[in-house]
Scaffold this motif. Structure first.
Motif, PDB file in Angstrom:
ATOM      1  N   ASP A 184      -5.518   7.717   4.842  1.00  0.00           N
ATOM      2  CA  ASP A 184      -5.482   6.254   4.836  1.00  0.00           C
ATOM      3  C   ASP A 184      -4.535   5.765   5.925  1.00  0.00           C
ATOM      4  N   ARG A 185      -4.760   4.519   6.314  1.00  0.00           N
ATOM      5  CA  ARG A 185      -3.902   3.852   7.300  1.00  0.00           C
ATOM      6  C   ARG A 185      -3.728   2.404   6.873  1.00  0.00           C
ATOM      7  N   SER A 212       1.624   2.446   8.013  1.00  0.00           N
ATOM      8  CA  SER A 212       1.760   3.749   7.356  1.00  0.00           C
ATOM      9  C   SER A 212       0.477   4.541   7.521  1.00  0.00           C
ATOM     10  N   THR A 213       0.615   5.845   7.550  1.00  0.00           N
ATOM     11  CA  THR A 213      -0.531   6.756   7.580  1.00  0.00           C
ATOM     12  C   THR A 213      -0.306   7.854   6.556  1.00  0.00           C
ATOM     13  N   THR A 214      -1.391   8.304   5.968  1.00  0.00           N
ATOM     14  CA  THR A 214      -1.335   9.358   4.952  1.00  0.00           C
ATOM     15  C   THR A 214      -2.436  10.378   5.221  1.00  0.00           C
ATOM     16  N   GLN A 215      -2.077  11.647   5.100  1.00  0.00           N
ATOM     17  CA  GLN A 215      -3.054  12.732   5.136  1.00  0.00           C
ATOM     18  C   GLN A 215      -2.783  13.646   3.942  1.00  0.00           C
ATOM     19  N   ALA A 216      -3.836  14.040   3.248  1.00  0.00           N
ATOM     20  CA  ALA A 216      -3.648  14.869   2.050  1.00  0.00           C
ATOM     21  C   ALA A 216      -4.781  15.877   1.913  1.00  0.00           C
ATOM     22  N   LEU A 217      -4.437  17.033   1.380  1.00  0.00           N
ATOM     23  CA  LEU A 217      -5.397  18.048   0.969  1.00  0.00           C
ATOM     24  C   LEU A 217      -5.199  18.273  -0.523  1.00  0.00           C
ATOM     25  N   PHE A 218      -6.306  18.395  -1.277  1.00  0.00           N
ATOM     26  CA  PHE A 218      -6.167  18.587  -2.720  1.00  0.00           C
ATOM     27  C   PHE A 218      -7.299  19.465  -3.246  1.00  0.00           C
ATOM     28  N   SER A 219      -7.023  20.071  -4.403  1.00  0.00           N
ATOM     29  CA  SER A 219      -8.032  20.886  -5.073  1.00  0.00           C
ATOM     30  C   SER A 219      -7.744  20.886  -6.569  1.00  0.00           C
ATOM     31  N   HIS A 220      -8.798  21.054  -7.350  1.00  0.00           N
ATOM     32  CA  HIS A 220      -8.659  21.059  -8.807  1.00  0.00           C
ATOM     33  C   HIS A 220      -9.729  21.970  -9.402  1.00  0.00           C
ATOM     34  N   TRP A 221      -9.328  22.828 -10.355  1.00  0.00           N
ATOM     35  CA  TRP A 221     -10.232  23.803 -10.969  1.00  0.00           C
ATOM     36  C   TRP A 221     -10.138  23.717 -12.489  1.00  0.00           C
ATOM     37  N   THR A 222     -11.271  23.854 -13.168  1.00  0.00           N
ATOM     38  CA  THR A 222     -11.330  24.029 -14.619  1.00  0.00           C
ATOM     39  C   THR A 222     -12.007  25.362 -14.884  1.00  0.00           C
ATOM     40  N   ASP A 238       3.747 -15.123   3.596  1.00  0.00           N
ATOM     41  CA  ASP A 238       2.473 -15.169   4.306  1.00  0.00           C
ATOM     42  C   ASP A 238       2.207 -13.757   4.836  1.00  0.00           C
ATOM     43  N   HIS A 239       1.855 -12.872   3.912  1.00  0.00           N
ATOM     44  CA  HIS A 239       1.627 -11.467   4.246  1.00  0.00           C
ATOM     45  C   HIS A 239       0.140 -11.232   4.506  1.00  0.00           C
ATOM     46  N   GLN A 240      -0.144 -10.425   5.489  1.00  0.00           N
ATOM     47  CA  GLN A 240      -1.496  -9.970   5.751  1.00  0.00           C
ATOM     48  C   GLN A 240      -1.500  -8.451   5.648  1.00  0.00           C
ATOM     49  N   LEU A 241      -2.175  -7.955   4.615  1.00  0.00           N
ATOM     50  CA  LEU A 241      -2.175  -6.526   4.299  1.00  0.00           C
ATOM     51  C   LEU A 241      -3.556  -5.957   4.581  1.00  0.00           C
ATOM     52  N   ARG A 242      -3.618  -4.904   5.364  1.00  0.00           N
ATOM     53  CA  ARG A 242      -4.884  -4.277   5.736  1.00  0.00           C
ATOM     54  C   ARG A 242      -4.791  -2.775   5.523  1.00  0.00           C
ATOM     55  N   MET A 243      -5.855  -2.177   4.970  1.00  0.00           N
ATOM     56  CA  MET A 243      -5.849  -0.734   4.764  1.00  0.00           C
ATOM     57  C   MET A 243      -7.249  -0.166   4.900  1.00  0.00           C
ATOM     58  N   PHE A 244      -7.349   0.971   5.577  1.00  0.00           N
ATOM     59  CA  PHE A 244      -8.569   1.759   5.623  1.00  0.00           C
ATOM     60  C   PHE A 244      -8.291   3.093   4.951  1.00  0.00           C
ATOM     61  N   ALA A 269     -13.486   3.105   2.730  1.00  0.00           N
ATOM     62  CA  ALA A 269     -13.178   1.758   2.236  1.00  0.00           C
ATOM     63  C   ALA A 269     -12.240   1.030   3.173  1.00  0.00           C
ATOM     64  N   TYR A 270     -12.427  -0.291   3.229  1.00  0.00           N
ATOM     65  CA  TYR A 270     -11.530  -1.193   3.942  1.00  0.00           C
ATOM     66  C   TYR A 270     -11.078  -2.267   2.956  1.00  0.00           C
ATOM     67  N   ASN A 271      -9.757  -2.433   2.819  1.00  0.00           N
ATOM     68  CA  ASN A 271      -9.164  -3.426   1.923  1.00  0.00           C
ATOM     69  C   ASN A 271      -8.336  -4.411   2.731  1.00  0.00           C
ATOM     70  N   ALA A 272      -8.441  -5.689   2.397  1.00  0.00           N
ATOM     71  CA  ALA A 272      -7.611  -6.704   3.042  1.00  0.00           C
ATOM     72  C   ALA A 272      -7.144  -7.700   1.987  1.00  0.00           C
ATOM     73  N   PHE A 273      -5.862  -8.078   2.049  1.00  0.00           N
ATOM     74  CA  PHE A 273      -5.341  -9.086   1.135  1.00  0.00           C
ATOM     75  C   PHE A 273      -4.355  -9.964   1.891  1.00  0.00           C
ATOM     76  N   ASP A 274      -4.565 -11.285   1.815  1.00  0.00           N
ATOM     77  CA  ASP A 274      -3.660 -12.261   2.405  1.00  0.00           C
ATOM     78  C   ASP A 274      -2.870 -12.919   1.280  1.00  0.00           C
ATOM     79  N   ASP A 275      -1.589 -12.639   1.240  1.00  0.00           N
ATOM     80  CA  ASP A 275      -0.689 -13.153   0.202  1.00  0.00           C
ATOM     81  C   ASP A 275      -0.032 -14.417   0.742  1.00  0.00           C
TER      82      ASP A 275
END
Length: 667
Positions: A355-356, A380-390, A327-333, A302-308
């Protein structure tokens, strides 16, 4: 005159009103059919609502269409335990869940917004026109294990209606109070049966404001907006599913719903132009591939962009003395990749998330003495590993276990200043125990950890843009959910306790000076009840109530001591009561009561927004493909202004009563 409504008795009245309806006379209605089953995807795997060990409220797409809901803020009260900070600007929302919330300038939220799996990580752009929505799932309680740092207290997840072999079309026109007029549409069509499908939806609306500007002679707060959603689905084989979506939202508004606390209500004398010309868009690809029986690979890119783009007068005087602008320009992938499947009787999933964000920030503050311009870049950058079990233990007992390791790096570069950075690594586990009491009733207990990311004080150059720490929550929850009366009554009851460390609190000691500190600790406890009852003979009752008590355990900021005070913006009570009748002849009527108790606007609890109880009415008639509906929102003209917002500097006005008509064609 302000009207304040106390909801102290609401948590007592609502359950008893529901239980009173379980009378022998009501139960004897032999024409009653059972409530439909509901499946949710809160654990990224679809399950029946009653089988999930969490407190979840679901808003159906038909209810959204019939009630004309077109903003997330309208979910306040309709979803017990969910509210929003009073702000008064379209396209920007900061949710409050279980007593916790985030400041607009923190570039984070405490409750994550997901639209078809695509995350929104800031209050800017935290909005949706609710077009062609199948359902909204509101997951209350920390969801950081599966969803990361912005799901500290919950998730609001929107799911669009599917694209498949079934064509559909809907066109609606609306007129209402204050010269409101608008149109909306939603259409879906198979292009190649079983292989290629498309959808489109959109809306356009205008409405005059209600705040008089005595300088211009016009209404100050006009509203114009439009939305567009496009979708394309390709299933080249039974094992492959690709969904491409594009969404756009745009605003061309006047001022925010602001005024001076000392002025006549709904009147300003602003000589400074105020406007909101914000816009946002997103593009996403959701892919699923069956690798083997009961083994799937899923990807969401996904790519998100918002101009405030906002300017707002803040002194409400004819002279151009004080105003603020952004006058913010916010971008995220963002990218999520996960495997899910079965291992014997157990369900499992494991994934990676990246995400970035790249934010170009420009804030203006005009004072009597000078014009302050703040320019900064934040990445900002984010890296995550996750797991879930039932894992079922036997026919009655099962456990859920999951964990997430997430690393976030934030870099902040103010123009003319030194670059700064933060590095955080979080571990967010969850463990839940479920017991199936019998075929219709389940008990659960869970323990989980929620996290909200750290950041910099973007508006505090005098404090050298000081950093604030991550907010951390340990939550313990127990609940009962299930059915009664031959599945004509669905219920969910949850109780929780949360221990909060490094609590992020916004302080504004003087107008124009704002900073976020993480010096507080707090506790939050509460109860949530949802109940849906098919009474029979066309009658249905829906009700829900939430009680929350969030207080600072310790909080000292300089010489000020806030121990024991309410967390700002957190109501003690929220709830709703809906009674609906559907006649065999095609007409229907609904009466709703939606309410919230008061909220304080600052840590000292000096300023507040009063509590309220809105009465909303809806009546309609269906004839073949046509539907005509009339509505009255806030029938009794409840006023619940946020008097003293921004440390006594501003009043945020509550919207007035509104009437309207909608004509809809469905196929």
């Amino acid at each position: 005159m302000e009207q304040h409504f106390s909801l102290r008795r609401l948590p007592i009245l609502l359950p008893f009103s529901a239980l009173a309806s379980l009378s022998p006379l009501a139960m004897a209605a032999d024409t009653v059919t059972e409530l439909p089953s509901i499946s949710v995807s809160s654990e990224k795997i679809e399950r029946p609502l009653e089988k999930v060990a969490a407190s979840i409220a679901v808003v159906d797409g038909q209810d959204i269409d019939e009630q004309g809901l077109d903003s997330l803020e309208q979910l306040e009260g309709r979803v017990p335990g969910l509210s929003f900070q009073p702000f008064g600007q379209s396209g920007v929302n900061s949710p409050v869940m279980r007593g916790l919330t985030a400041n607009f300038n923190s570039m984070s939220t405490s409750t994550l917004l997901l639209v078809d799996g695509v995350p929104t990580l800031t209050a800017q752009g935290y909005e949706n026109g609710l077009l062609d929505i199948e359902r909204i799932e509101v997951m209350r309680g920390p969801q950081s294990t599966l969803y990361g740092r912005n799901a500290e207290t919950g998730v609001i997840a929107l799911y669009s209606r599917p694209m498949d072999n079934q064509p559909r079309a809907r066109v609606s026109a609306e007129v209402g109070s204050r010269n409101k007029h608008g149109v909306s549409f939603a259409v879906a069509q198979p292009l190649i049966d079983d292989t290629l499908f498309a959808s489109a939806s959109g809306s356009w609306s205008e409405q005059d404001g209600f705040i008089d500007n005595t300088v211009s002679g016009h209404k100050e707060d006009t509203r114009k907006r439009n939305n567009l959603n496009l979708g394309l689905r390709w299933t080249p084989s039974e094992k492959t599913d690709l969904v491409l979506r594009y969404a756009r939202q745009q605003y061309d508004d006047g001022a925010s719903l602001w005024g001076a606390p000392t002025a006549k209500r709904e009147t300003v004398a602003s000589g400074t132009d105020s406007y909101n010309q914000s816009r946002g868009q997103s593009l996403s690809l959701n892919a699923s591939q069956e690798l083997a029986p009961d083994l799937y690979l899923r990807s969401i890119s996904a790519y998100n962009a918002f101009d405030d783009d906002v300017q707002q007068d803040t002194d409400f005087n004819p002279a151009d003395l004080l105003y603020i602008a952004r006058d913010h320009q916010l971008r995220m992938f963002s990218q999520e990749l996960r495997l899910e499947g079965k291992l014997g009787a157990a369900d499992w999933l494991a994934g990676v998330y990246l995400d970035r964000s790249d934010n170009d920030l420009h804030t203006t503050s005009k004072t009597v003495m000078q014009l302050n311009q703040l320019y900064a870049d934040q990445q900002s950058t984010t890296q995550a590993l996750f797991s879930h079990w039932t894992i079922p233990l036997n026919d009655a007992w099962s456990i859920q276990a999951g964990a997430r390791v997430e690393h976030t790096k934030v870099e902040f570069q103010p123009r003319g200043g030194a670059s700064r950075s933060l590095n955080d690594t979080h571990f967010s586990p969850k463990l839940a125990l479920q017991y199936q009491i019998d075929a219709d009733h389940q008990w659960y207990f869970s323990a989980s950890r929620g996290v909200r990311t750290s950041g910099f004080n973007l508006l505090s150059p005098g404090l050298n843009y000081a950093a604030f720490e991550p907010e951390k929550v340990w939550s313990y929850e127990t609940g009962l959910k299930g059915w009664f009366a031959d599945r004509r009554v669905r219920y969910s009851l949850a109780g929780y306790y949360m221990d909060i460390d490094d609590m992020q609190v916004t302080q504004m000691p003087t107008p124009g000076t704002l900073y976020i500190t993480s010096a507080a600790t707090a506790t939050s406890r509460g109860i949530e009840l949802d109940l849906d009852y098919m009474l029979g003979h066309g009658w249905q009752l829906k009700t829900g109530v939430a009680w929350n008590r969030t207080r600072f355990a310790t909080f000292r900021d300089g010489s000020a001591n806030y121990d024991g005070q309410h967390n700002p913006f957190a109501p003690d009570y929220t709830g709703h009561l809906d009674l609906r009748y559907d006649a065999p002849a095609g007409w229907y009527g609904q009466a709703s009561l939606v309410g919230s108790s008061k909220v304080y606007l600052d840590a000292a609890n000096s300023y507040l927004r009063g509590g309220y109880a809105q009465v909303n009415l809806l009546a309609g008639y269906r004839l073949q493909n046509w539907e005509l509906a009339a509505y009255a929102n806030n029938l009794t003209e409840q006023r619940y202004d946020a008097v003293g917002y921004q440390n006594g500097f501003v009043t945020v006005y509550s919207p007035p009563r509104e009437f309207g008509l909608r004509l809809t064609w469905n196929r």
